[in-house]
Design a protein around this motif. Sequence first.
Motif, PDB file in Angstrom:
ATOM      1  N   PHE A   4      -2.178  -4.407  -4.957  1.00  0.00           N
ATOM      2  CA  PHE A   4      -1.224  -3.295  -4.906  1.00  0.00           C
ATOM      3  C   PHE A   4      -1.930  -1.979  -5.178  1.00  0.00           C
ATOM      4  O   PHE A   4      -2.752  -1.885  -6.082  1.00  0.00           O
TER       5      PHE A   4
ATOM      6  N   SER B 188       2.138   3.616  -7.593  1.00  0.00           N
ATOM      7  CA  SER B 188       2.422   4.241  -8.886  1.00  0.00           C
ATOM      8  C   SER B 188       2.242   3.263 -10.039  1.00  0.00           C
ATOM      9  O   SER B 188       2.373   2.041  -9.875  1.00  0.00           O
TER      10      SER B 188
ATOM     11  N   GLU C 115       6.979   3.110   3.114  1.00  0.00           N
ATOM     12  CA  GLU C 115       8.124   3.353   4.005  1.00  0.00           C
ATOM     13  C   GLU C 115       8.050   4.689   4.758  1.00  0.00           C
ATOM     14  O   GLU C 115       8.694   4.847   5.785  1.00  0.00           O
TER      15      GLU C 115
ATOM     16  N   GLY D 181       8.641  -4.943  -0.563  1.00  0.00           N
ATOM     17  CA  GLY D 181       7.435  -5.146  -1.370  1.00  0.00           C
ATOM     18  C   GLY D 181       7.673  -6.191  -2.454  1.00  0.00           C
ATOM     19  O   GLY D 181       6.849  -7.084  -2.671  1.00  0.00           O
TER      20      GLY D 181
ATOM     21  N   LEU E  92      -3.790   2.100  -9.504  1.00  0.00           N
ATOM     22  CA  LEU E  92      -2.619   2.905  -9.853  1.00  0.00           C
ATOM     23  C   LEU E  92      -2.954   4.392  -9.916  1.00  0.00           C
ATOM     24  O   LEU E  92      -3.803   4.871  -9.193  1.00  0.00           O
TER      25      LEU E  92
ATOM     26  N   GLU F 197       0.875  12.585 -13.609  1.00  0.00           N
ATOM     27  CA  GLU F 197       0.336  12.762 -12.276  1.00  0.00           C
ATOM     28  C   GLU F 197       1.314  13.617 -11.461  1.00  0.00           C
ATOM     29  O   GLU F 197       2.468  13.240 -11.301  1.00  0.00           O
TER      30      GLU F 197
ATOM     31  N   ARG G  86       9.618  15.826  -6.633  1.00  0.00           N
ATOM     32  CA  ARG G  86       8.871  15.428  -7.838  1.00  0.00           C
ATOM     33  C   ARG G  86       7.871  16.502  -8.234  1.00  0.00           C
ATOM     34  O   ARG G  86       7.726  16.843  -9.410  1.00  0.00           O
TER      35      ARG G  86
ATOM     36  N   LYS H 296       2.425  -4.881   3.473  1.00  0.00           N
ATOM     37  CA  LYS H 296       3.576  -3.982   3.613  1.00  0.00           C
ATOM     38  C   LYS H 296       3.107  -2.535   3.506  1.00  0.00           C
ATOM     39  O   LYS H 296       2.662  -2.096   2.460  1.00  0.00           O
TER      40      LYS H 296
ATOM     41  N   ILE I 106       0.825  -1.220   0.000  1.00  0.00           N
ATOM     42  CA  ILE I 106       0.000   0.000   0.000  1.00  0.00           C
ATOM     43  C   ILE I 106       0.858   1.268   0.000  1.00  0.00           C
ATOM     44  O   ILE I 106       2.032   1.240   0.374  1.00  0.00           O
ATOM     45  N   PRO I 107       0.269   2.391  -0.412  1.00  0.00           N
ATOM     46  CA  PRO I 107       1.004   3.662  -0.525  1.00  0.00           C
ATOM     47  C   PRO I 107       0.882   4.506   0.740  1.00  0.00           C
ATOM     48  O   PRO I 107       0.249   4.096   1.724  1.00  0.00           O
ATOM     49  N   TRP I 108       1.458   5.704   0.661  1.00  0.00           N
ATOM     50  CA  TRP I 108       1.575   6.572   1.830  1.00  0.00           C
ATOM     51  C   TRP I 108       0.508   7.656   1.913  1.00  0.00           C
ATOM     52  O   TRP I 108       0.495   8.438   2.851  1.00  0.00           O
TER      53      TRP I 108
ATOM     54  N   CYS J  74      -4.920   9.664  -5.627  1.00  0.00           N
ATOM     55  CA  CYS J  74      -4.852   9.122  -6.985  1.00  0.00           C
ATOM     56  C   CYS J  74      -6.053   9.566  -7.805  1.00  0.00           C
ATOM     57  O   CYS J  74      -5.948   9.722  -9.020  1.00  0.00           O
TER      58      CYS J  74
HETATM   59  P1  NAD Z   1       5.435   3.592  -5.284  1.00  0.00           P
HETATM   60  O1  NAD Z   1       4.557   2.934  -6.262  1.00  0.00           O
HETATM   61  O2  NAD Z   1       6.906   3.497  -5.473  1.00  0.00           O
HETATM   62  O3  NAD Z   1       5.111   3.045  -3.817  1.00  0.00           O
HETATM   63  C1  NAD Z   1       3.898   2.439  -3.429  1.00  0.00           C
HETATM   64  C2  NAD Z   1       4.210   1.204  -2.594  1.00  0.00           C
HETATM   65  O4  NAD Z   1       4.883   0.233  -3.393  1.00  0.00           O
HETATM   66  C3  NAD Z   1       5.122   1.465  -1.399  1.00  0.00           C
HETATM   67  O5  NAD Z   1       4.703   0.665  -0.321  1.00  0.00           O
HETATM   68  C4  NAD Z   1       6.468   1.004  -1.912  1.00  0.00           C
HETATM   69  O6  NAD Z   1       7.361   0.617  -0.907  1.00  0.00           O
HETATM   70  C5  NAD Z   1       6.082  -0.183  -2.747  1.00  0.00           C
HETATM   71  N1  NAD Z   1       7.033  -0.562  -3.788  1.00  0.00           N
HETATM   72  C6  NAD Z   1       7.954   0.211  -4.418  1.00  0.00           C
HETATM   73  N2  NAD Z   1       8.629  -0.520  -5.331  1.00  0.00           N
HETATM   74  C7  NAD Z   1       8.122  -1.772  -5.280  1.00  0.00           C
HETATM   75  C8  NAD Z   1       8.408  -2.969  -5.989  1.00  0.00           C
HETATM   76  N3  NAD Z   1       9.319  -3.026  -6.952  1.00  0.00           N
HETATM   77  N4  NAD Z   1       7.685  -4.079  -5.700  1.00  0.00           N
HETATM   78  C9  NAD Z   1       6.723  -4.037  -4.760  1.00  0.00           C
HETATM   79  N5  NAD Z   1       6.425  -2.943  -4.047  1.00  0.00           N
HETATM   80  C10 NAD Z   1       7.113  -1.807  -4.310  1.00  0.00           C
HETATM   81  O7  NAD Z   1       5.013   5.078  -5.171  1.00  0.00           O
HETATM   82  P2  NAD Z   1       5.936   6.282  -4.607  1.00  0.00           P
HETATM   83  O8  NAD Z   1       7.328   6.213  -5.143  1.00  0.00           O
HETATM   84  O9  NAD Z   1       5.783   6.335  -3.160  1.00  0.00           O
HETATM   85  O10 NAD Z   1       5.199   7.471  -5.302  1.00  0.00           O
HETATM   86  C11 NAD Z   1       5.480   7.725  -6.660  1.00  0.00           C
HETATM   87  C12 NAD Z   1       4.259   8.152  -7.385  1.00  0.00           C
HETATM   88  O11 NAD Z   1       3.268   7.126  -7.282  1.00  0.00           O
HETATM   89  C13 NAD Z   1       3.581   9.374  -6.847  1.00  0.00           C
HETATM   90  O12 NAD Z   1       4.131  10.544  -7.333  1.00  0.00           O
HETATM   91  C14 NAD Z   1       2.193   9.154  -7.352  1.00  0.00           C
HETATM   92  O13 NAD Z   1       2.091   9.614  -8.667  1.00  0.00           O
HETATM   93  C15 NAD Z   1       1.997   7.680  -7.348  1.00  0.00           C
HETATM   94  N6  NAD Z   1       1.215   7.227  -6.214  1.00  0.00           N
HETATM   95  C16 NAD Z   1      -0.047   6.798  -6.446  1.00  0.00           C
HETATM   96  C17 NAD Z   1      -0.821   6.364  -5.394  1.00  0.00           C
HETATM   97  C18 NAD Z   1      -2.212   5.898  -5.573  1.00  0.00           C
HETATM   98  O14 NAD Z   1      -2.963   5.905  -4.612  1.00  0.00           O
HETATM   99  N7  NAD Z   1      -2.596   5.447  -6.747  1.00  0.00           N
HETATM  100  C19 NAD Z   1      -0.301   6.383  -4.116  1.00  0.00           C
HETATM  101  C20 NAD Z   1       1.010   6.793  -3.900  1.00  0.00           C
HETATM  102  C21 NAD Z   1       1.750   7.202  -4.971  1.00  0.00           C
END
Ligand code: NAD
Length: 486
Positions: A243, A246, A196, A229, A268, A398, A351, A193, A167-169, A301
């Motif tokens: 998931f 991003s 972070e 993750g 996403l 985004e 960003r 998970k 999940i995201p932050w 999102c």
């Molecule tokens: P991210 O996709 O990197 O992180 C989301 C989650 O995925 C976190 O828990 C992260 O630790 C985990 N993760 C990262 N790499 C992974 C991998 N290879 N395998 C499995 N899990 C993994 O997002 P971010 O870097 O925190 O943010 C980047 C962009 O993502 C933001 O600018 C935004 O555009 C987008 N975002 C979208 C949402 C949404 O709700 N759709 C939420 C957060 C971020």
Amino acid sequence: MERKKHHLKFGSAFDYAPAPETTPVALKKQYELFIHGEFVAPASGSYFNSINPANGKRLARIAKADHADVDRAVKSARQAFGNVWGPMDAAERGKYLFRIARIIQEKSRELAILESMDGGKPIKESRDVDLPLVAAHFFYYAGWADKLKYAFPGKAPEPLGVAGQVIPWNFPLLMAAWKIAPALACGNTVVIKPAETTSITAMHLAEIFQEAGLPPGVVNIVPGAGDTGAALVEHEGVDKIAFTGSTAVGKRIARSVAGTSKRLTLELGGKAANIVFDDCAIDQAVEGVINGIYFNQGHVCCAGSRLLIQESIHDDFVARLTRRIETLRVGDPLDKNTDIGAINSKAQLKRIQELVKTGEEEGAELHSSSCPLPDEGFWHRPSFFTGVTSSHRVAREEIFGPVLSIMTFRTPAEAVTLANDTCYGLSAGIWTDKGSKIFSIADQLKAGVIWANTFNKFDPTSPFGGYKESGFGREGGLQGLAAYVK
Ligand code: NAD
Ligand code: MN
């Protein structure tokens, strides 16, 4: 008018007194992994810091799970699935979920404060939006636990097994609830998970699971970054991956899951169009647009990040928007008067700033509130771009921050074309006085969630999810159960 503006303006002589949320919170110095019902140290002995983005200072140390820990967590979840949770009477499973929902309600003030401290969102959002929805989600899915055969008439739905969830932050507890509640209601067990930058409330949720007497292994929580993750997603003992995050990481996960028997749902990114017609209730639309983009610092999102205004009202609308963003209060997330809190992390701020720079370089005009920003921590003024075209990066990518891109249209057909001209399709908004126009436009929009004369409204009974590169599968509602049964 002049007096009102001065009264509301941040930092003026007539500023509100600070009104911080005061419930005591049990913030720990260090949080461990939650595996098999217990808090355990990570195999590698490594920890990372969680920062308060409002001042850049460390809040706590968080255990980092590696392959060995993820493996332990998945095995615990497998055992709990086979021995306890899977065979348990469905009504009994429902009772645990009801109990969890009630404890969340009891602790919601404390959880809201922790959420705002660790993630930067204003307390009025974490307290009045996130936490009520978190509890509502557990209550809603608790009710389904013993009624699954009515959700899928004529079928005998069975759980999938162990669900691996990442999940995201942006909505740390709410995303945990969206993932955990339907999984458990359907009889699955979970390894999750958190992101972070926002692990703290997940660990407090773990304490709630203990307090509710949830059997060991039913939910395991393994904090860490992308490598943790990936270890979870790639683990052979996981039957289903869910998931949210991003699109780039979503695509990687889809590739890694391809060719395995794992089930996958992805939620996403988005680049939602908020379409404002000249026959709308204009001040109501201004409020909706403000809520659509500046809610949670734009870390949403489904944020209404593209504003499409009918040409005839463009200047009037932009003038009202300019006045309105001046009154938004940016600052301490724990202050009850704050509208816009801290950007979740330094990396996210960077960003946002980079994309804003490309917008200016490509010729769009940036309008920002003149509010002062705190000296420490990560902040961005509420802003919008005018003179944006569909080819600008700020119209296509985004930004995930408090920055709106404004374009104009003349006819409804042109509005639909512009709105659909994106690789995403998570949500959209329509502002008009005409019901018939709402239905006709909504039918033509390629987006999973469409709001009319409102924005960013959520309810556990209502499915949520995207078209195109915004992902697949639905969370919430009856549809959200389908992702966790066979
Ligand atoms: P991210 O996709 O990197 O992180 C989301 C989650 O995925 C976190 O828990 C992260 O630790 C985990 N993760 C990262 N790499 C992974 C991998 N290879 N395998 C499995 N899990 C993994 O997002 P971010 O870097 O925190 O943010 C980047 C962009 O993502 C933001 O600018 C935004 O555009 C987008 N975002 C979208 C949402 C949404 O709700 N759709 C939420 C957060 C971020
Ligand atoms: Mn943090």
